[in-house]
Design an enzyme around this catalytic site. Structure first.
Site, PDB file in Angstrom:
ATOM      1  N   HIS A   1     -24.522 -24.925 -26.684  1.00 45.95           N
ATOM      2  CA  HIS A   1     -25.749 -25.432 -26.075  1.00 45.95           C
ATOM      3  C   HIS A   1     -26.883 -24.476 -26.387  1.00 45.95           C
ATOM      4  CE1 HIS A   1     -28.502 -24.661 -22.592  1.00 45.95           C
ATOM      5  NE2 HIS A   1     -28.792 -25.928 -22.802  1.00 45.95           N
TER       6      HIS A   1
ATOM      7  N   HIS B   1     -21.914 -12.942 -29.618  1.00 50.53           N
ATOM      8  CA  HIS B   1     -22.750 -12.074 -28.794  1.00 50.53           C
ATOM      9  C   HIS B   1     -23.473 -11.023 -29.621  1.00 50.53           C
ATOM     10  CE1 HIS B   1     -22.370 -13.154 -24.513  1.00 50.53           C
ATOM     11  NE2 HIS B   1     -21.240 -13.738 -24.913  1.00 50.53           N
TER      12      HIS B   1
ATOM     13  N   HIS C   1     -17.574 -23.671  -7.622  1.00 51.47           N
ATOM     14  CA  HIS C   1     -16.434 -24.344  -7.002  1.00 51.47           C
ATOM     15  C   HIS C   1     -15.143 -24.167  -7.799  1.00 51.47           C
ATOM     16  CE1 HIS C   1     -18.109 -27.521  -9.686  1.00 51.47           C
ATOM     17  NE2 HIS C   1     -16.854 -27.887  -9.818  1.00 51.47           N
TER      18      HIS C   1
ATOM     19  N   SER D   1     -33.800 -29.097 -27.176  1.00 47.51           N
ATOM     20  CA  SER D   1     -32.552 -28.942 -26.429  1.00 47.51           C
ATOM     21  C   SER D   1     -31.397 -29.490 -27.255  1.00 47.51           C
ATOM     22  CB  SER D   1     -32.644 -29.685 -25.094  1.00 47.51           C
ATOM     23  OG  SER D   1     -31.472 -29.494 -24.332  1.00 47.51           O
TER      24      SER D   1
ATOM     25  N   ASN E   1     -31.392 -24.193 -25.735  1.00 46.03           N
ATOM     26  CA  ASN E   1     -32.653 -24.766 -25.292  1.00 46.03           C
ATOM     27  C   ASN E   1     -33.748 -23.734 -25.466  1.00 46.03           C
ATOM     28  OD1 ASN E   1     -34.604 -24.892 -22.650  1.00 46.03           O
ATOM     29  ND2 ASN E   1     -34.155 -26.933 -23.436  1.00 46.03           N
TER      30      ASN E   1
ATOM     31  N   ASN F   1     -37.688 -38.337 -12.409  1.00 45.41           N
ATOM     32  CA  ASN F   1     -37.807 -39.571 -13.186  1.00 45.41           C
ATOM     33  C   ASN F   1     -37.977 -39.290 -14.675  1.00 45.41           C
ATOM     34  OD1 ASN F   1     -37.791 -42.359 -13.374  1.00 45.41           O
ATOM     35  ND2 ASN F   1     -40.031 -42.536 -13.239  1.00 45.41           N
ATOM     36  N   GLY F   2     -37.226 -38.305 -15.177  1.00 43.84           N
ATOM     37  CA  GLY F   2     -37.223 -38.041 -16.615  1.00 43.84           C
ATOM     38  C   GLY F   2     -36.450 -39.117 -17.356  1.00 43.84           C
ATOM     39  N   ARG F   3     -36.378 -38.983 -18.663  1.00 45.36           N
ATOM     40  CA  ARG F   3     -35.696 -39.989 -19.478  1.00 45.36           C
ATOM     41  C   ARG F   3     -34.184 -39.769 -19.388  1.00 45.36           C
ATOM     42  NH1 ARG F   3     -34.010 -41.149 -24.921  1.00 45.36           N
ATOM     43  NH2 ARG F   3     -34.427 -43.344 -25.397  1.00 45.36           N
TER      44      ARG F   3
ATOM     45  N   HIS G   1     -20.627 -31.377 -29.201  1.00 41.93           N
ATOM     46  CA  HIS G   1     -19.228 -31.542 -28.803  1.00 41.93           C
ATOM     47  C   HIS G   1     -18.413 -31.874 -30.060  1.00 41.93           C
ATOM     48  CE1 HIS G   1     -19.796 -31.381 -24.456  1.00 41.93           C
ATOM     49  NE2 HIS G   1     -20.859 -32.156 -24.601  1.00 41.93           N
TER      50      HIS G   1
END
Length: 311
Positions: free
Chosen positions: A111, A146, A176, A97, A113, A267-269, A101
């Site tokens: 980004h 693209h 939103h 992943s 992954n 409960n991931g890192r 920035h």
């Protein structure tokens, strides 16, 4: 192409090599920034290598994470996958992943992954994607991006780009704000080998080859943008706009991104999950860009279904 006996360990090794290759390419183009590695273990089994680059010549903050986690399927995921509460299902999950920035508002955020998930009953699938979030949308850059993705997808199946581009438009949308996070890219999930659906019935080996094609496209695409815009002049006003656009990025990741929410809920890192957030982001009450400004033109591009590959 890999053999029919491809195992999760084979995929892990390739993902580790991908992480290495991307880190070298980013460091080389940045010129001064270096990745710092943080090795970690997961409470249920396995672990990962988080690599962070900060305060480079081009990259203000970026991460290239590799993870390989094993354990018992979390109740939340059991429910999502319609697994029985008493069934004994264990999983193996591995992936890479990335979020970058940049310092310069003329260099886009990116980004990527790529991931693989396998259950103890033999069910497995691939997922991933890559998308671009320019602070200022440049039409030629968007078309270049693209078309690179379309060319990569077309090598494996002609339906991949239109399907996964549309999927990205839907996924990277901020309801939103009624705008997309950036100019999109491709997004895919639950590509199961030898089954109908978005994986088009391709074999495990063929799907893996596609996923690696996308992974290997990252470094040449992003270093192109780094080199193209790293020395572009910018004003303080444009820097402030960058901070506002980073704020939108944060809103999407914390409010809508499934991977972020799932990682935190199971409960991931935390440090690795929140690596995607920028070092600084701003919010301004009821900000409205000037009519006809570059900022306004960028907002006008942040919508679904723009046909970038054929524009």
């Amino acid at each position: 192409m890999m053999t029919d006996k491809m195992k999760v360990e084979d995929i892990e090794l390739n993902f580790k090599n991908l992480q290495d290759q991307i880190c070298k390419a980013i460091e080389a183009e940045d010129g001064t920034g270096k990745f710092r590695e943080d090795l970690w273990e997961h409470h249920s089994g396995g672990g990962g290598r988080t690599r962070l680059i900060q305060n480079g010549s081009v990259i203000e903050k970026g991460g290239v994470n590799f993870s390989s986690v094993r354990g018992e399927v979390h109740p939340r995921l059991r429910q999502q996958m319609n697994l029985g509460e008493k069934d004994d299902f264990h999983f193996a999950a591995t992936g890479v992943s990335i979020v970058m920035h940049p310092q310069n508002p003329r260099v886009p955020i990116i980004h990527m992954n790529v991931r693989y998930f396998e259950l103890s009953n033999g069910i497995c699938w691939f997922g991933g994607g890559i998308d671009l979030t320019p602070h200022y949308v440049v039409e030629n850059d968007a078309r270049f991006f693209h078309n690179c993705l379309k060319n990569a997808c077309d090598k494996h199946h002609l339906q991949f780009y239109p399907d996964f581009k549309s999927w990205a438009d839907e996924y990277f949308y901020i309801p939103h704000r009624q705008e997309t996070r950036g100019i999109g890219g491709i997004f895919f999930d639950y590509l199961k080998p030898d089954l109908p659906g978005k994986g088009q019935g391709l074999s495990k080996e063929a799907l893996f080859d596609f996923v690696m094609e996308i992974g290997n496209s990252f470094a040449p695409v992003y270093t192109h943008f780094m080199a193209l815009h790293r020395n572009d002049a910018f004003t303080e006003k444009e820097k402030q706009w960058q901070y506002l656009r980073r704020g939108r990025y944060v809103e999407f990741n914390l409010v809508w991104d499934r991977g972020t929410k799932f990682g935190l809920e199971t409960n991931g890192r935390t440090e690795s999950i929140l690596m995607s957030l920028p070092p600084q982001a701003n919010w301004e009450y009821s900000f409205e860009p000037e009519e006809g400004s570059e900022e306004q033109k960028t907002l006008n591009w942040l919508r679904k279904d723009v046909d970038w590959a054929n524009s």
